[in-house]
Structure formats: structure tokens, C-alpha cells
Design a protein around this motif. Structure first.
Motif, mmCIF file in Angstrom:
data_model
loop_
_atom_site.group_PDB
_atom_site.id
_atom_site.type_symbol
_atom_site.label_atom_id
_atom_site.label_comp_id
_atom_site.label_asym_id
_atom_site.label_seq_id
_atom_site.Cartn_x
_atom_site.Cartn_y
_atom_site.Cartn_z
ATOM 1 N N TYR A 172 -1.943 -5.331 -3.790
ATOM 2 C CA TYR A 172 -2.440 -5.223 -2.416
ATOM 3 C C TYR A 172 -3.875 -5.707 -2.297
ATOM 4 O O TYR A 172 -4.262 -6.234 -1.253
ATOM 5 N N HIS A 216 1.937 2.045 -10.146
ATOM 6 C CA HIS A 216 0.826 2.428 -9.278
ATOM 7 C C HIS A 216 -0.328 1.443 -9.450
ATOM 8 O O HIS A 216 -0.887 0.944 -8.461
ATOM 9 N N LYS A 265 0.852 -1.207 0.000
ATOM 10 C CA LYS A 265 0.000 0.000 0.000
ATOM 11 C C LYS A 265 0.879 1.245 0.000
ATOM 12 O O LYS A 265 0.596 2.213 -0.707
ATOM 13 N N PHE A 294 0.687 -2.198 -8.208
ATOM 14 C CA PHE A 294 0.701 -2.311 -6.752
ATOM 15 C C PHE A 294 -0.721 -2.365 -6.188
ATOM 16 O O PHE A 294 -0.977 -3.063 -5.208
ATOM 17 N N GLU A 295 -1.638 -1.643 -6.808
ATOM 18 C CA GLU A 295 -3.029 -1.715 -6.370
ATOM 19 C C GLU A 295 -3.583 -3.128 -6.583
ATOM 20 O O GLU A 295 -4.248 -3.684 -5.706
ATOM 21 N N TYR A 302 3.942 1.443 -1.183
ATOM 22 C CA TYR A 302 4.550 1.553 -2.520
ATOM 23 C C TYR A 302 3.553 2.208 -3.481
ATOM 24 O O TYR A 302 3.914 3.081 -4.269
ATOM 25 N N HIS A 303 2.310 1.773 -3.414
ATOM 26 C CA HIS A 303 1.249 2.297 -4.281
ATOM 27 C C HIS A 303 1.067 3.805 -4.055
ATOM 28 O O HIS A 303 0.956 4.568 -5.009
ATOM 29 N N TRP A 304 1.054 4.205 -2.811
ATOM 30 C CA TRP A 304 0.827 5.618 -2.501
ATOM 31 C C TRP A 304 2.029 6.494 -2.838
ATOM 32 O O TRP A 304 1.863 7.659 -3.223
#
Length: 159
Positions: free
Chosen positions: A58, A51, A36, A54-55, A38-40
Motif C-alpha cells: 500500500y 501484514h 490497507k 501488504f504495508e 487487507y493489512h489491517w
């Protein structure tokens, strides 16, 4: 005293398996939170690509965390849920200040390696005690994550 659980497994051996699954749960939970992050926080020219990846990851990890916790319950034990316990047990560490794609993917590959090692240990033990439910879960996870390792490794390959 009957040592066979309601799902037909040895209770003492099921406790050992539940302990292994709780250890796996701790590692998944830290990895989930890292992904999360990493995504943010991803930055750079790979932002849009990673992005989204990673979503996806997760969201998948969230489902797996729930599955593992429910498997512990099915075995007749309680899944751990406190982050203090997760942090004590997890071989996967909290990620700090990682924003660049190369470093993120390196951490991600390490975490997948840890999960694969732990899942193979769970699989081996669940096979020994004839727990087909846990076997199926671990086999599916291993197959999926081996593919992720291949894909993220290919992503980092420079020709």
C-alpha cells in the motif's frame, strides 16, 4: 488555434490519454484502500508475513496514485479524486469481509491483473501519441507488477 500542448503533445489525444489515466487512477485508488484493509484485517498463521507485505504494497500504491494524478496534470488536465467517481469507474471492486490469506491473495492477484491490462492499454495509446513520459511510467509499473504476480502466485502454490 494551436493544438500542441506545452509539453509538445496533441491536446485532443492528450485528453484521451488523461481519461485512460483517470480510469487507471480509479482502479489504483480502490485497490489501495483494499490493500490497507487487507493489512489491517488479515488473520491466521500468515498474519506476520502478509501484514508486512501488504504495508509495503500500500505504501508503493500510494506513490503510484500520486504519480498518475501528477501525470494527468502534466498532460494539462485534472485528475479525478472523488471516491464516488472511483467506485463508478473501477473494475476493481471494494473488498468486503476478506480476512483469510488465500482469499486476500486471490483478490490481490485479480486486482494486479486488472491494473496490468489497463496499464498496457495506456502504454499502447501513449506510444501512439509519442508520450515518452507516460510510456516510461507504465513500463516501470508493468515490470514491477509482473514480478508481484509471480511472487504472490508462488506464495499460493501448494506442492
Amino acid at each position: 488555434m494551436n493544438n500542441i500542448s506545452s509539453i509538445g503533445l496533441n491536446k485532443e489525444k492528450s485528453k484521451e490519454l488523461a481519461d485512460l489515466l483517470n480510469d487507471l487512477l480509479a482502479n489504483y485508488s480502490i485497490f489501495y484502500q483494499n490493500v490497507k484493509g487487507y493489512h489491517w484485517n488479515i488473520k491466521g498463521n500468515k498474519f506476520f508475513e502478509l501484514h508486512l507485505k501488504f504495508e509495503e504494497l500500500y505504501n508503493d500504491l500510494f506513490i503510484k496514485i500520486d504519480d498518475i494524478a501528477e501525470r494527468v496534470l502534466t498532460l494539462g488536465f485534472e485528475p479525478e479524486f472523488r471516491f464516488t467517481d472511483f467506485l463508478e469507474k473501477s473494475k476493481i471492486l471494494e473488498s468486503k469481509g476478506v480476512f483469510k490469506a488465500d482469499k486476500i491473495v486471490e483478490e490481490l492477484l485479480f486486482s494486479l491483473k486488472v491494473l496490468l491490462e489497463k496499464q498496457r492499454k495506456v502504454l499502447k495509446y501513449s506510444e501512439e501519441i509519442n508520450d515518452e513520459g507516460t510510456n516510461a511510467l507504465m513500463s516501470d509499473y508493468i515490470r514491477e507488477q509482473e514480478k508481484l504476480v509471480w511472487m504472490y502466485s508462488a506464495y499460493t502454490f501448494e506442492s
